[in-house]
Structures are given as structure tokens and as C-alpha cells.
Design a protein around this motif. Structure first.
Motif, PDB file in Angstrom:
ATOM      1  N   VAL A 122     -50.381  -1.215  63.749  1.00 17.90           N
ATOM      2  CA  VAL A 122     -50.002  -0.531  64.989  1.00 17.90           C
ATOM      3  C   VAL A 122     -51.264  -0.207  65.774  1.00 17.90           C
ATOM      4  CG1 VAL A 122     -47.899   0.527  64.055  1.00 17.90           C
ATOM      5  CG2 VAL A 122     -50.071   1.762  63.909  1.00 17.90           C
ATOM      6  N   THR A 123     -51.085   0.067  67.065  1.00 23.17           N
ATOM      7  CA  THR A 123     -52.196   0.539  67.880  1.00 23.17           C
ATOM      8  C   THR A 123     -52.225   2.053  67.810  1.00 23.17           C
ATOM      9  OG1 THR A 123     -51.925  -1.348  69.355  1.00 23.17           O
ATOM     10  CG2 THR A 123     -53.263   0.492  70.159  1.00 23.17           C
ATOM     11  N   ARG A 124     -53.375   2.580  67.478  1.00 28.91           N
ATOM     12  CA  ARG A 124     -53.524   4.011  67.254  1.00 28.91           C
ATOM     13  C   ARG A 124     -53.052   4.843  68.456  1.00 28.91           C
ATOM     14  NH1 ARG A 124     -56.845   5.861  63.486  1.00 28.91           N
ATOM     15  NH2 ARG A 124     -58.051   3.906  63.541  1.00 28.91           N
ATOM     16  N   ALA A 125     -52.284   5.897  68.183  1.00 29.30           N
ATOM     17  CA  ALA A 125     -51.835   6.899  69.163  1.00 29.30           C
ATOM     18  C   ALA A 125     -50.766   6.385  70.129  1.00 29.30           C
ATOM     19  CB  ALA A 125     -53.009   7.476  69.946  1.00 29.30           C
ATOM     20  N   THR A 126     -50.247   5.188  69.910  1.00 33.86           N
ATOM     21  CA  THR A 126     -49.149   4.696  70.738  1.00 33.86           C
ATOM     22  C   THR A 126     -47.824   5.215  70.169  1.00 33.86           C
ATOM     23  OG1 THR A 126     -48.931   2.686  69.404  1.00 33.86           O
ATOM     24  CG2 THR A 126     -50.408   2.586  71.306  1.00 33.86           C
ATOM     25  N   THR A 127     -46.746   5.004  70.920  1.00 37.13           N
ATOM     26  CA  THR A 127     -45.441   5.430  70.418  1.00 37.13           C
ATOM     27  C   THR A 127     -45.063   4.667  69.152  1.00 37.13           C
ATOM     28  OG1 THR A 127     -44.449   3.900  72.006  1.00 37.13           O
ATOM     29  CG2 THR A 127     -44.505   6.222  72.605  1.00 37.13           C
ATOM     30  N   GLY A 128     -45.508   3.421  69.050  1.00 35.26           N
ATOM     31  CA  GLY A 128     -45.250   2.659  67.836  1.00 35.26           C
ATOM     32  C   GLY A 128     -45.886   3.323  66.628  1.00 35.26           C
TER      33      GLY A 128
ATOM     34  N   ALA B 194     -40.490   3.598  84.399  1.00 36.56           N
ATOM     35  CA  ALA B 194     -40.330   2.340  83.663  1.00 36.56           C
ATOM     36  C   ALA B 194     -39.852   2.675  82.257  1.00 36.56           C
ATOM     37  CB  ALA B 194     -41.644   1.563  83.626  1.00 36.56           C
ATOM     38  N   SER B 195     -39.662   1.641  81.455  1.00 40.54           N
ATOM     39  CA  SER B 195     -39.206   1.815  80.080  1.00 40.54           C
ATOM     40  C   SER B 195     -40.021   0.900  79.170  1.00 40.54           C
ATOM     41  CB  SER B 195     -37.724   1.463  79.969  1.00 40.54           C
ATOM     42  OG  SER B 195     -37.266   1.639  78.651  1.00 40.54           O
ATOM     43  N   ALA B 196     -40.392   1.442  78.000  1.00 39.73           N
ATOM     44  CA  ALA B 196     -41.192   0.661  77.044  1.00 39.73           C
ATOM     45  C   ALA B 196     -40.427   0.494  75.741  1.00 39.73           C
ATOM     46  CB  ALA B 196     -42.520   1.349  76.778  1.00 39.73           C
TER      47      ALA B 196
ATOM     48  N   THR C 146     -48.636   2.788  80.621  1.00 44.32           N
ATOM     49  CA  THR C 146     -47.629   2.603  79.576  1.00 44.32           C
ATOM     50  C   THR C 146     -47.476   3.875  78.756  1.00 44.32           C
ATOM     51  OG1 THR C 146     -48.752   0.473  79.319  1.00 44.32           O
ATOM     52  CG2 THR C 146     -46.753   0.798  78.056  1.00 44.32           C
ATOM     53  N   PHE C 147     -47.384   5.006  79.431  1.00 43.76           N
ATOM     54  CA  PHE C 147     -47.413   6.299  78.774  1.00 43.76           C
ATOM     55  C   PHE C 147     -45.989   6.763  78.484  1.00 43.76           C
ATOM     56  CE2 PHE C 147     -50.369  10.266  79.053  1.00 43.76           C
ATOM     57  CZ  PHE C 147     -50.639  10.136  77.698  1.00 43.76           C
ATOM     58  N   SER C 148     -45.524   6.515  77.282  1.00 39.68           N
ATOM     59  CA  SER C 148     -44.159   6.892  76.912  1.00 39.68           C
ATOM     60  C   SER C 148     -44.016   8.409  76.835  1.00 39.68           C
ATOM     61  CB  SER C 148     -43.785   6.274  75.561  1.00 39.68           C
ATOM     62  OG  SER C 148     -43.860   4.872  75.619  1.00 39.68           O
ATOM     63  N   ILE C 149     -42.895   8.900  77.311  1.00 41.94           N
ATOM     64  CA  ILE C 149     -42.614  10.339  77.306  1.00 41.94           C
ATOM     65  C   ILE C 149     -42.039  10.711  75.943  1.00 41.94           C
ATOM     66  CG2 ILE C 149     -41.344  12.199  78.437  1.00 41.94           C
ATOM     67  CD1 ILE C 149     -41.162  10.350  80.925  1.00 41.94           C
ATOM     68  N   THR C 150     -42.796  11.463  75.165  1.00 39.66           N
ATOM     69  CA  THR C 150     -42.362  11.851  73.829  1.00 39.66           C
ATOM     70  C   THR C 150     -42.450  13.373  73.672  1.00 39.66           C
ATOM     71  OG1 THR C 150     -44.569  11.717  72.831  1.00 39.66           O
ATOM     72  CG2 THR C 150     -43.272   9.677  72.909  1.00 39.66           C
TER      73      THR C 150
END
Length: 270
Positions: free
Chosen positions: A150-156, A123-125, A105-109
Motif C-alpha cells: 500500500v501507499t503510506r497514509a492513503t485510504t488504502g 470526486a470519488s476515489a 485525491t484526498f479522501s474524506i475519512t
């Protein structure tokens, strides 16, 4: 006894060996060749984020990312070795070579692209704001003065942190999805930024809390993370994603676990 005239050549040789052993940060890597030589693909994957990655009632590893990792290893013709991670240590595990790739679930940022590379999106999150039914939240403006988990270090976490000062939000960070959602279920926090599937699962297990999605907070493409300058591996992963977008295998995996098809723009991009 070593004569004086031999000391400098030996010292120079030693220095050359040290330099040869060091890998500059900008040097090209060939992890793909190393994977094939070892006949093993080490994939960093988090198992506290259903339906992406989780363990079923028999503690079997499953989820859409798990099946994608299995497909990747099969196509490479190598054994799959799972390296369990949490959100915050995905990049450190990759950079310290505990894993060959991150498929979790590694979002591209933009922030992550400064330190690692990604394959093209597979995929898309979506990150949504979730809260009990009696908490009225229709837009970001309604978060003012609220405490949000929030969950630490996530895109959220990243996106909420960017906006926290302007929105007047207090951000509470938890080390994994399970802890974040436990905080919501127990009433430690009344609002979270979370993925829809995880929120739905927690709502079903805690009906008294009447948890529901409120609005979409952010949406990002999801890719396979790899180290910078790993040219051959990136080329392979991009071809792999493109091929399985075309033949429908990645969409079938996503539909199986998420209950919907991948976004049209991703399918067309493949």
C-alpha cells in the motif's frame, strides 16, 4: 533608568503582545482573505498518482486534480502556486501553512476529519485489490496470510491496517504510488491495494506480470482539504463545488481523465 513602577506595566504589555501573536488551535482563520491579498493560491498536490496528478512526457503537470486546481485559482482570480507533496505529508504541509488547501485525491475519512476540514466532495476515489492473473482473490478472506503493498497514509493503507489483524495480512508500506507499483511490477509484492487507473497503467507497461483488478476494497468521497475553523474558505469551497457540479465542469474534468462520469450520488448532491 526605568523606575520600578514601570516594570509591571511593560511586562504586562509584553505578555499581551505574545498572547496576541499566538493563534489558539480553536481560533477562526481567514485564509480566503489571505489568498486574495497575496493574489496567490497555494495548492498541495501529488504528482505520482495518475490520472489525478502526474507529469506527462514533457514533465508538464497534469491530471484531474491539476485541472481542478487551475479552475479554482481562475475562479478566485489569483495565481496558482503548486506545492508538490506525497501522501504522508499532505496534512503536515497544510497544518504548517506551506499550502492553503490540499487538492490531491484526498479522501474524506473520520480519522482525517479529527484534524482538518474538507469541502463537500468534488470526486470519488476507489481502492481496489490488484494482483497477477494467477493469484486467485475473490474477496477479503482470500488475503489471509498474504503480503499486501500500500501507499503510506492513503485510504488504502488506513482501511487495510484496520482489517490487517483480523484478515491475517502483512502490510508493506511504500512512501508513494510509484514505489508501491514498482514493487508490484518487479514481483517484490504480488498484491496491492491501489486506485484502478494507476493499476491499469502499470499493467499496460508490464504485460508479462498479467496484472489485473480483483475486487473493490474501499470507496470514499474526495474533498478539498483545509485547516480547521477556516469558516470563510470552507463556505467558498462548498459553493464552488456545488456550482461546478451544477454546470458540469467538475464532471467534465473527471470524465476527461478517468474515462467515466462521477457517481450519480455526487452529481445529485451538488
Amino acid at each position: 533608568m526605568i523606575s520600578r513602577r514601570h516594570i509591571f506595566p511593560l511586562a504586562a504589555l509584553g505578555a499581551a503582545c505574545l498572547l496576541a501573536g499566538a493563534r489558539p488551535a480553536h481560533a477562526q482563520q481567514d485564509t480566503l482573505a489571505a489568498i486574495r491579498q497575496a493574489k496567490t493560491l497555494k495548492v498541495a498536490l501529488e504528482f505520482g498518482r495518475p490520472p489525478w496528478g502526474y507529469k506527462d512526457d514533457k514533465l508538464k503537470m497534469t491530471g484531474s486534480d491539476m485541472e481542478a486546481a487551475e479552475l479554482l485559482a481562475t475562479d478566485l482570480g489569483v495565481k496558482l502556486e503548486i506545492v508538490e507533496v506525497t501522501g504522508p505529508n499532505r496534512i503536515p504541509f497544510l497544518q504548517t501553512r506551506k499550502a492553503d488547501v490540499v487538492l490531491s485525491t484526498f479522501s474524506i475519512t473520520p480519522e482525517r476529519l479529527k484534524v482538518i476540514d474538507f469541502s463537500q466532495p468534488y470526486a470519488s476515489a476507489v481502492q481496489i485489490v490488484g494482483a497477477p492473473r494467477n493469484v486467485v482473490l475473490k474477496s477479503e478472506a482470500d488475503l489471509k496470510g498474504k503480503r499486501v503493498g500500500v501507499t503510506r497514509a492513503t485510504t488504502g493503507d488506513v482501511e487495510l491496517t484496520k482489517k490487517a489483524k483480523d484478515l491475517g495480512v502483512e502490510v508493506l508500506r511504500f512512501d508513494d504510488e510509484s514505489t508501491n507499483m514498482t514493487a508490484l511490477a518487479s514481483g517484490q509484492v504480488d498484491i496491492v491495494v491501489q486506485e484502478p487507473a494507476t493499476l491499469t497503467a502499470v499493467a499496460a507497461r508490464n504485460p508479462a506480470r498479467q496484472i489485473e483488478p480483483k475486487f473493490i476494497f474501499a470507496q470514499f468521497p474526495v474533498g478539498i482539504g483545509l485547516r480547521k475553523n477556516d469558516t470563510e474558505l470552507k463556505a467558498y469551497l462548498d459553493r464552488w463545488v456545488k456550482g461546478h457540479m451544477a454546470d458540469g465542469k467538475l464532471n467534465a474534468i473527471y470524465r476527461k481523465f478517468h474515462g467515466t462520469d462521477l457517481p450519480t450520488e455526487l452529481l445529485k448532491g451538488g
